[in-house]
Write a protein that holds these residues in place. Structure first.
Motif, short mmCIF file in Angstrom:
data_model
loop_
_atom_site.label_atom_id
_atom_site.label_comp_id
_atom_site.label_asym_id
_atom_site.label_seq_id
_atom_site.Cartn_x
_atom_site.Cartn_y
_atom_site.Cartn_z
N GLU A 30 -3.99 -14.47 5.14
CA GLU A 30 -4.52 -13.68 4.04
C GLU A 30 -4.61 -12.19 4.39
O GLU A 30 -4.39 -11.33 3.55
N ASN A 31 -4.97 -11.93 5.62
CA ASN A 31 -5.34 -10.57 6.01
C ASN A 31 -4.27 -9.89 6.84
O ASN A 31 -3.71 -10.50 7.75
N MET A 32 -4.00 -8.64 6.53
CA MET A 32 -3.05 -7.86 7.31
C MET A 32 -3.60 -6.47 7.56
O MET A 32 -4.42 -5.97 6.77
N PHE A 33 -3.16 -5.87 8.64
CA PHE A 33 -3.75 -4.62 9.13
C PHE A 33 -2.66 -3.66 9.58
O PHE A 33 -1.61 -4.09 10.07
N TRP A 34 -2.96 -2.36 9.48
CA TRP A 34 -2.17 -1.34 10.15
C TRP A 34 -3.09 -0.52 11.05
O TRP A 34 -4.14 -0.03 10.61
N TYR A 35 -2.67 -0.40 12.32
CA TYR A 35 -3.37 0.43 13.30
C TYR A 35 -2.41 1.48 13.82
O TYR A 35 -1.19 1.29 13.82
N ARG A 36 -3.00 2.54 14.36
CA ARG A 36 -2.20 3.40 15.21
C ARG A 36 -2.81 3.38 16.61
O ARG A 36 -4.05 3.26 16.76
N GLN A 37 -1.92 3.44 17.59
CA GLN A 37 -2.34 3.35 18.99
C GLN A 37 -1.96 4.64 19.68
O GLN A 37 -0.78 5.01 19.72
N ASP A 38 -2.96 5.33 20.23
CA ASP A 38 -2.73 6.57 20.94
C ASP A 38 -3.38 6.48 22.32
O ASP A 38 -4.47 5.89 22.45
N PRO A 39 -2.77 7.07 23.33
CA PRO A 39 -3.31 6.98 24.70
C PRO A 39 -4.76 7.45 24.76
O PRO A 39 -5.11 8.52 24.25
N GLY A 40 -5.61 6.65 25.38
CA GLY A 40 -7.00 7.01 25.55
C GLY A 40 -7.88 6.78 24.34
O GLY A 40 -9.10 6.94 24.42
N LEU A 41 -7.27 6.39 23.23
CA LEU A 41 -8.04 6.17 22.01
C LEU A 41 -8.02 4.71 21.57
O LEU A 41 -8.71 4.34 20.61
N GLY A 42 -7.23 3.91 22.21
CA GLY A 42 -7.14 2.51 21.82
C GLY A 42 -6.44 2.36 20.48
O GLY A 42 -5.57 3.15 20.12
N LEU A 43 -6.85 1.35 19.73
CA LEU A 43 -6.29 1.10 18.41
C LEU A 43 -7.29 1.57 17.36
O LEU A 43 -8.48 1.25 17.44
N ARG A 44 -6.80 2.32 16.40
CA ARG A 44 -7.65 2.77 15.30
C ARG A 44 -7.09 2.24 13.99
O ARG A 44 -5.90 2.36 13.73
N LEU A 45 -7.98 1.69 13.18
CA LEU A 45 -7.57 1.03 11.95
C LEU A 45 -7.26 2.05 10.86
O LEU A 45 -8.10 2.91 10.55
N ILE A 46 -6.09 1.93 10.27
CA ILE A 46 -5.70 2.83 9.19
C ILE A 46 -6.07 2.20 7.84
O ILE A 46 -6.79 2.79 7.04
N TYR A 47 -5.55 1.02 7.59
CA TYR A 47 -5.84 0.26 6.37
C TYR A 47 -5.79 -1.22 6.70
O TYR A 47 -5.09 -1.63 7.62
N PHE A 48 -6.47 -2.00 5.89
CA PHE A 48 -6.20 -3.42 5.93
C PHE A 48 -6.18 -3.99 4.51
O PHE A 48 -6.66 -3.35 3.56
N SER A 49 -5.61 -5.17 4.41
CA SER A 49 -5.48 -5.83 3.11
C SER A 49 -5.92 -7.28 3.26
O SER A 49 -5.51 -7.96 4.19
N TYR A 50 -6.78 -7.72 2.33
CA TYR A 50 -7.29 -9.08 2.41
C TYR A 50 -6.66 -10.00 1.37
O TYR A 50 -7.01 -11.18 1.28
N ASP A 51 -5.75 -9.44 0.59
CA ASP A 51 -5.05 -10.26 -0.40
C ASP A 51 -3.95 -9.39 -1.02
O ASP A 51 -3.96 -8.16 -0.88
N VAL A 52 -3.08 -10.04 -1.74
CA VAL A 52 -2.02 -9.29 -2.42
C VAL A 52 -2.65 -8.24 -3.34
O VAL A 52 -3.61 -8.52 -4.05
#
Lengths: 115, 114
Positions: A30-52
């Protein structure tokens, strides 16, 4: 075996271009996510979707939009790419693995360079 | 604000040395805890997770982690590292009943010297 695939491993775009990053998962999550990963910052959530057609902003949505027209596909859009959006972009999907407990699976990532 | 901290930015060990990577989070409530590993050029893979029960959890490739609720910690351990453990390790926290909010630490790069 869960598969989360991303359309490109490497992408080079020019400043001001519109950029589409595609993600597909084959496990009916059901759920999908977009993250960006930058050195020293880990993963940061941009958007997520819990359904169409449903989406929620994450921690750093500025400069990005998303689209989820089908359950298996979640697209990240950079309307006008800028050099500070040069990064590794990770897509993930998640499923309910226990009582109110979710587990994520990640795609291989797209390394985007904006020149 | 929720945050997850990892004690070390870069750890360098020789093969057969013991490993402990620290992870702390900053908020209360019931949490689910994860360690992910990212080998060079590969995608993030789940090493282990804690949802409930025994606070000592075992994962793949000989890794284990211990949840200490009073210290808000979830440290990753391995008694004897191998060169193939060279990777970046990420701790992540998800608050139960708060939906899909996974918060990741900044990562620890582990280099194992042969």
């Amino acid at each position: 075996d869960v598969k989360v695939t991303q359309s490109s491993r490497y992408l080079v775009k020019r400043t001001g271009e519109k950029v589409f990053l595609e993600c597909v998962q084959d496990m009916d999550h059901e759920n999908m996510f977009w993250y960006r990963q930058d050195p020293g910052l880990g993963l940061r959530l941009i958007y997520f979707s819990y359904d169409v057609k449903m989406k929620e902003k994450g921690d750093i949505p500025e400069g990005y939009s998303v689209s989820r027209e089908k359950k298996e596909r979640f697209s990240l859009i950079l309307e006008s790419a800028s050099t500070n959006q040069t990064s590794m972009y990770l897509c993930a999907s998640s499923f309910l693995a226990g009582d109110s407990s979710y587990e994520q699976y990640f795609g291989p990532g797209t390394r985007l360079t904006v020149t | 604000a929720q945050s997850v901290s990892q004690h070390n930015h870069h750890v360098i060990l020789s093969e057969a040395a013991s490993l402990e990577l620290g992870c702390n989070y900053s908020y209360g409530g019931t949490v689910n805890l994860f360690w992910y590993v990212q080998y060079p050029g590969q995608h993030l893979q789940l090493l282990l997770k804690y949802f409930s029960g025994d606070p000592l959890v075992k994962g793949i490739k000989g890794f284990e982690a211990e949840f200490i609720k009073s210290k808000f910690s979830f440290n990753l351990r391995k008694p004897s590292v191998q060169w193939s453990d060279t990777a970046e390790y990420f701790c992540a926290v998800n608050r139960r009943n708060y939906g899909q909010n996974f918060v990741f630490g900044p990562g620890t790069r582990l280099s194992v010297l042969p």
